[in-house]
Design a protein around this motif. Sequence first.
Motif, PDB file in Angstrom:
ATOM      1  N   LEU A 172     -24.803  -6.065  -0.144  1.00 35.64           N
ATOM      2  CA  LEU A 172     -25.503  -7.163   0.521  1.00 35.64           C
ATOM      3  C   LEU A 172     -26.182  -8.073  -0.489  1.00 35.64           C
ATOM      4  N   GLU A 173     -26.467  -7.530  -1.684  1.00 37.70           N
ATOM      5  CA  GLU A 173     -27.012  -8.293  -2.811  1.00 37.70           C
ATOM      6  C   GLU A 173     -28.303  -9.026  -2.460  1.00 37.70           C
ATOM      7  N   GLY A 174     -29.082  -8.468  -1.555  1.00 39.12           N
ATOM      8  CA  GLY A 174     -30.357  -9.084  -1.209  1.00 39.12           C
ATOM      9  C   GLY A 174     -30.253 -10.327  -0.349  1.00 39.12           C
ATOM     10  N   LYS A 175     -29.034 -10.699   0.033  1.00 42.09           N
ATOM     11  CA  LYS A 175     -28.847 -11.898   0.850  1.00 42.09           C
ATOM     12  C   LYS A 175     -29.058 -11.627   2.334  1.00 42.09           C
ATOM     13  N   THR A 176     -28.961 -10.365   2.721  1.00 35.13           N
ATOM     14  CA  THR A 176     -29.114  -9.951   4.106  1.00 35.13           C
ATOM     15  C   THR A 176     -29.894  -8.651   4.131  1.00 35.13           C
ATOM     16  N   GLY A 177     -30.796  -8.526   5.076  1.00 33.71           N
ATOM     17  CA  GLY A 177     -31.554  -7.293   5.209  1.00 33.71           C
ATOM     18  C   GLY A 177     -30.777  -6.239   5.974  1.00 33.71           C
ATOM     19  N   LEU A 178     -31.152  -4.980   5.777  1.00 33.27           N
ATOM     20  CA  LEU A 178     -30.519  -3.862   6.471  1.00 33.27           C
ATOM     21  C   LEU A 178     -31.572  -3.154   7.319  1.00 33.27           C
ATOM     22  N   VAL A 179     -31.385  -3.176   8.630  1.00 36.06           N
ATOM     23  CA  VAL A 179     -32.287  -2.523   9.572  1.00 36.06           C
ATOM     24  C   VAL A 179     -31.612  -1.247  10.066  1.00 36.06           C
ATOM     25  N   GLN A 180     -32.285  -0.120   9.912  1.00 34.76           N
ATOM     26  CA  GLN A 180     -31.681   1.161  10.263  1.00 34.76           C
ATOM     27  C   GLN A 180     -32.322   1.763  11.506  1.00 34.76           C
ATOM     28  N   ALA A 181     -31.511   2.503  12.261  1.00 32.39           N
ATOM     29  CA  ALA A 181     -31.997   3.267  13.410  1.00 32.39           C
ATOM     30  C   ALA A 181     -31.101   4.483  13.574  1.00 32.39           C
ATOM     31  N   ASP A 215     -28.756   8.330   1.785  1.00 30.92           N
ATOM     32  CA  ASP A 215     -27.523   8.650   1.070  1.00 30.92           C
ATOM     33  C   ASP A 215     -26.538   7.489   1.083  1.00 30.92           C
ATOM     34  N   VAL A 216     -26.453   6.775   2.207  1.00 32.23           N
ATOM     35  CA  VAL A 216     -25.442   5.718   2.310  1.00 32.23           C
ATOM     36  C   VAL A 216     -26.016   4.304   2.326  1.00 32.23           C
ATOM     37  N   ALA A 217     -27.251   4.140   2.795  1.00 28.43           N
ATOM     38  CA  ALA A 217     -27.832   2.797   2.876  1.00 28.43           C
ATOM     39  C   ALA A 217     -27.862   2.083   1.520  1.00 28.43           C
ATOM     40  N   PRO A 218     -28.203   2.757   0.419  1.00 26.30           N
ATOM     41  CA  PRO A 218     -28.207   2.048  -0.868  1.00 26.30           C
ATOM     42  C   PRO A 218     -26.840   1.494  -1.255  1.00 26.30           C
ATOM     43  N   ILE A 219     -25.767   2.150  -0.833  1.00 22.00           N
ATOM     44  CA  ILE A 219     -24.430   1.648  -1.146  1.00 22.00           C
ATOM     45  C   ILE A 219     -24.200   0.328  -0.425  1.00 22.00           C
ATOM     46  N   ILE A 220     -24.578   0.287   0.854  1.00 25.13           N
ATOM     47  CA  ILE A 220     -24.420  -0.943   1.632  1.00 25.13           C
ATOM     48  C   ILE A 220     -25.309  -2.044   1.070  1.00 25.13           C
ATOM     49  N   GLU A 221     -26.559  -1.699   0.762  1.00 31.16           N
ATOM     50  CA  GLU A 221     -27.499  -2.698   0.256  1.00 31.16           C
ATOM     51  C   GLU A 221     -27.032  -3.287  -1.074  1.00 31.16           C
ATOM     52  N   LYS A 222     -26.347  -2.491  -1.861  1.00 33.29           N
ATOM     53  CA  LYS A 222     -25.819  -3.009  -3.130  1.00 33.29           C
ATOM     54  C   LYS A 222     -24.895  -4.194  -2.884  1.00 33.29           C
TER      55      LYS A 222
END
Length: 212
Positions: free
Chosen positions: A25-34, A16-23
């Motif tokens: 980040l613009e692919g310049k940084t990865g998002l690792v979730q836990a 629900d929220v990760a895609p908002i953050i990833e938008k």
Amino acid sequence: MKNIGLITIGQAPRQDVAPIIEKYLEGKTGLVQAGALDGFTAEQVREFYSPGPGEYVLTTRMADGSAAVISRERIQSVLQGKIDAMEAAGIRTILLACTGVFPGLHTSVAHLIEPDRIIPPVVQAMLDGRRLGLIGPLPEQEDAMIEKFAGAGARLPFAAASPYTGTEADFRAAAERLSGHADVLVLDVWDMWSSIDSGRPPQECPPCCPMP
């Protein structure tokens, strides 16, 4: 490519929220979730992490989209373990996906971003004499939320509506209950609007908004 960490008090991934953050980040940084509840069943969560009398109440999302109500006191050591694991993996920026207050969370070298340290002072700076009202997920959270924004012993208008079990109509009703008592509303939960089908993209729905 460097990564930043996203830790939820519920279960990952947070679709629900990760895609908002990833938008952003613009692919310049990865998002690792836990998630602090990763690997637990709903029954186990209720058995091990349900709030006891006097404990700080939190609510969060499970992997299947259902809601869980948990105790800060019972989850904090698990949450700290997730932070430690991300640090050990070399992640140097970690975002806590919860607006609750967690005294004592720490890192050795990583930058831990805790929303509860950011949101209250920003809200106070925005008020400029206007009356503040709060909408939170659960009625049991009223006292803790008021203390966070106004200090112990203070009173603020409060209404409950949950992004995990509620509807847009519930949020409109909560706002209506505060009408006449508040000029600015804070929607105090991590994804208060990302789960509501309001007809607008989640990133366009503000967590702090003036009353009409």
